[in-house]
Design a protein around this motif. Structure first.
Motif, PDB file in Angstrom:
ATOM      1  N   GLY A 160       0.795  -1.228   0.000  1.00  0.00           N
ATOM      2  CA  GLY A 160       0.000   0.000   0.000  1.00  0.00           C
ATOM      3  C   GLY A 160       0.824   1.272   0.000  1.00  0.00           C
ATOM      4  O   GLY A 160       0.265   2.364   0.103  1.00  0.00           O
ATOM      5  N   HIS A 161       2.142   1.170  -0.113  1.00  0.00           N
ATOM      6  CA  HIS A 161       2.989   2.365  -0.160  1.00  0.00           C
ATOM      7  C   HIS A 161       2.866   3.032  -1.527  1.00  0.00           C
ATOM      8  O   HIS A 161       2.970   2.355  -2.554  1.00  0.00           O
ATOM      9  CB  HIS A 161       4.458   2.021   0.089  1.00  0.00           C
ATOM     10  CG  HIS A 161       4.701   1.325   1.385  1.00  0.00           C
ATOM     11  ND1 HIS A 161       5.168   0.038   1.447  1.00  0.00           N
ATOM     12  CD2 HIS A 161       4.535   1.737   2.667  1.00  0.00           C
ATOM     13  CE1 HIS A 161       5.287  -0.319   2.708  1.00  0.00           C
ATOM     14  NE2 HIS A 161       4.897   0.690   3.467  1.00  0.00           N
ATOM     15  N   ILE A 162       2.677   4.342  -1.513  1.00  0.00           N
ATOM     16  CA  ILE A 162       2.623   5.082  -2.771  1.00  0.00           C
ATOM     17  C   ILE A 162       4.059   5.333  -3.207  1.00  0.00           C
ATOM     18  O   ILE A 162       4.794   6.103  -2.598  1.00  0.00           O
ATOM     19  CB  ILE A 162       1.822   6.385  -2.623  1.00  0.00           C
ATOM     20  CG1 ILE A 162       0.360   6.042  -2.280  1.00  0.00           C
ATOM     21  CG2 ILE A 162       1.906   7.215  -3.904  1.00  0.00           C
ATOM     22  CD1 ILE A 162      -0.537   7.230  -2.053  1.00  0.00           C
ATOM     23  N   VAL A 163       4.460   4.631  -4.267  1.00  0.00           N
ATOM     24  CA  VAL A 163       5.831   4.642  -4.754  1.00  0.00           C
ATOM     25  C   VAL A 163       6.044   5.768  -5.776  1.00  0.00           C
ATOM     26  O   VAL A 163       7.116   6.344  -5.855  1.00  0.00           O
ATOM     27  CB  VAL A 163       6.177   3.266  -5.364  1.00  0.00           C
ATOM     28  CG1 VAL A 163       7.591   3.219  -5.875  1.00  0.00           C
ATOM     29  CG2 VAL A 163       5.949   2.162  -4.340  1.00  0.00           C
ATOM     30  N   ILE A 164       5.015   6.062  -6.562  1.00  0.00           N
ATOM     31  CA  ILE A 164       5.038   7.203  -7.481  1.00  0.00           C
ATOM     32  C   ILE A 164       3.743   7.980  -7.288  1.00  0.00           C
ATOM     33  O   ILE A 164       2.662   7.403  -7.235  1.00  0.00           O
ATOM     34  CB  ILE A 164       5.156   6.763  -8.962  1.00  0.00           C
ATOM     35  CG1 ILE A 164       6.499   6.098  -9.238  1.00  0.00           C
ATOM     36  CG2 ILE A 164       4.973   7.962  -9.895  1.00  0.00           C
ATOM     37  CD1 ILE A 164       6.681   5.611 -10.669  1.00  0.00           C
ATOM     38  N   ASP A 165       3.889   9.290  -7.162  1.00  0.00           N
ATOM     39  CA  ASP A 165       2.756  10.211  -7.093  1.00  0.00           C
ATOM     40  C   ASP A 165       3.099  11.345  -8.040  1.00  0.00           C
ATOM     41  O   ASP A 165       3.891  12.218  -7.722  1.00  0.00           O
ATOM     42  CB  ASP A 165       2.571  10.718  -5.661  1.00  0.00           C
ATOM     43  CG  ASP A 165       1.432  11.716  -5.521  1.00  0.00           C
ATOM     44  OD1 ASP A 165       0.877  12.150  -6.552  1.00  0.00           O
ATOM     45  OD2 ASP A 165       1.111  12.078  -4.377  1.00  0.00           O
ATOM     46  N   LYS A 166       2.532  11.313  -9.241  1.00  0.00           N
ATOM     47  CA  LYS A 166       2.911  12.256 -10.294  1.00  0.00           C
ATOM     48  C   LYS A 166       1.710  13.037 -10.790  1.00  0.00           C
ATOM     49  O   LYS A 166       0.700  12.461 -11.187  1.00  0.00           O
ATOM     50  CB  LYS A 166       3.546  11.484 -11.461  1.00  0.00           C
ATOM     51  CG  LYS A 166       3.800  12.286 -12.715  1.00  0.00           C
ATOM     52  CD  LYS A 166       4.945  13.240 -12.557  1.00  0.00           C
ATOM     53  CE  LYS A 166       5.262  13.902 -13.893  1.00  0.00           C
ATOM     54  NZ  LYS A 166       5.654  15.277 -13.740  1.00  0.00           N
ATOM     55  N   THR A 167       1.826  14.356 -10.759  1.00  0.00           N
ATOM     56  CA  THR A 167       0.845  15.236 -11.380  1.00  0.00           C
ATOM     57  C   THR A 167       1.481  15.782 -12.642  1.00  0.00           C
ATOM     58  O   THR A 167       2.603  16.272 -12.611  1.00  0.00           O
ATOM     59  CB  THR A 167       0.457  16.387 -10.436  1.00  0.00           C
ATOM     60  OG1 THR A 167      -0.093  15.838  -9.233  1.00  0.00           O
ATOM     61  CG2 THR A 167      -0.574  17.300 -11.076  1.00  0.00           C
ATOM     62  N   GLY A 168       0.774  15.675 -13.759  1.00  0.00           N
ATOM     63  CA  GLY A 168       1.315  16.123 -15.035  1.00  0.00           C
ATOM     64  C   GLY A 168       1.733  14.946 -15.887  1.00  0.00           C
ATOM     65  O   GLY A 168       1.734  13.803 -15.448  1.00  0.00           O
TER      66      GLY A 168
END
Length: 188
Positions: A160-168
């Motif tokens: 459940g770890h957010i490894v990538i959080d990308k806006t754009g």
């Protein structure tokens, strides 16, 4: 009559401004510019900075009317993309997402989430020959997945770890993303 370099530059600048103002040409130009920006891989969140998704209570429905309970994704590698057909950065990154989807669709849970009508989405997918399935939210998505602007993409590991959080826009079919997914899919 000879045009000076300064006059020529002014004319070119004026033409570019006019092209950007005309609605029919604005979106293709924006998409072209975003494709240039989407040549870069998204950044991976440092391990010590990763947040953990704990709320999997999210109900979706796909473009074929089939429900999907996000709890089914718990314990799996997940790729979530919030997007729209009218969004130039979304359109710019879609070809790389389609390639990534084709390569990992049997191993990774892909959730392409849009609030648009299924008719609009179907026409967009057909025009671009995209095979991924698009979902709509039935209830509110988990707060940690808040998407105030699009495109917004998350890659989540089995814990459940957010490894990538990308806006754009980004290049989602890059070697960096593929290596990351391969590492996440390896049995511990």
């Amino acid at each position: 009559m000879k045009i000076s370099k300064s006059q020529r530059n002014n004319i070119i600048f004026l033409v570019i401004i006019l092209i950007m103002i005309i609605p029919q040409t604005r979106q293709p130009i924006q998409i072209l510019l975003q494709k240039g920006l989407a040549k870069f891989s998204p950044s991976v969140v440092d391990k010590e900075d990763r947040v953990t998704l704990t709320d999997y209570n999210w109900q979706l429905v796909d473009e074929h009317g089939l429900g999907y309970d996000f709890n089914q994704a718990k314990g799996k590698v997940i790729f979530i993309n919030f997007w729209a057909t009218w969004c130039p950065p979304c359109i710019a990154e879609m070809p790389s997402m389609e390639k990534l989807y084709q390569a990992y669709k049997n191993e990774v849970v892909f959730l392409f989430v849009s609030g648009e009508s299924q008719d609009v989405i179907s026409k967009f997918k057909e025009k671009n020959d995209y095979q991924f399935t698009v979902h709509s939210s039935i209830n509110a998505h988990p707060e940690i997945l808040e998407a105030t602007s699009i495109p917004r993409t998350f890659v989540i590991d089995q814990e459940g770890h957010i490894v990538i959080d990308k806006t754009g826009a980004a290049d989602w079919n890059s070697q960096t993303v593929r290596t990351l997914l391969d590492d996440l899919l390896k049995p511990e």
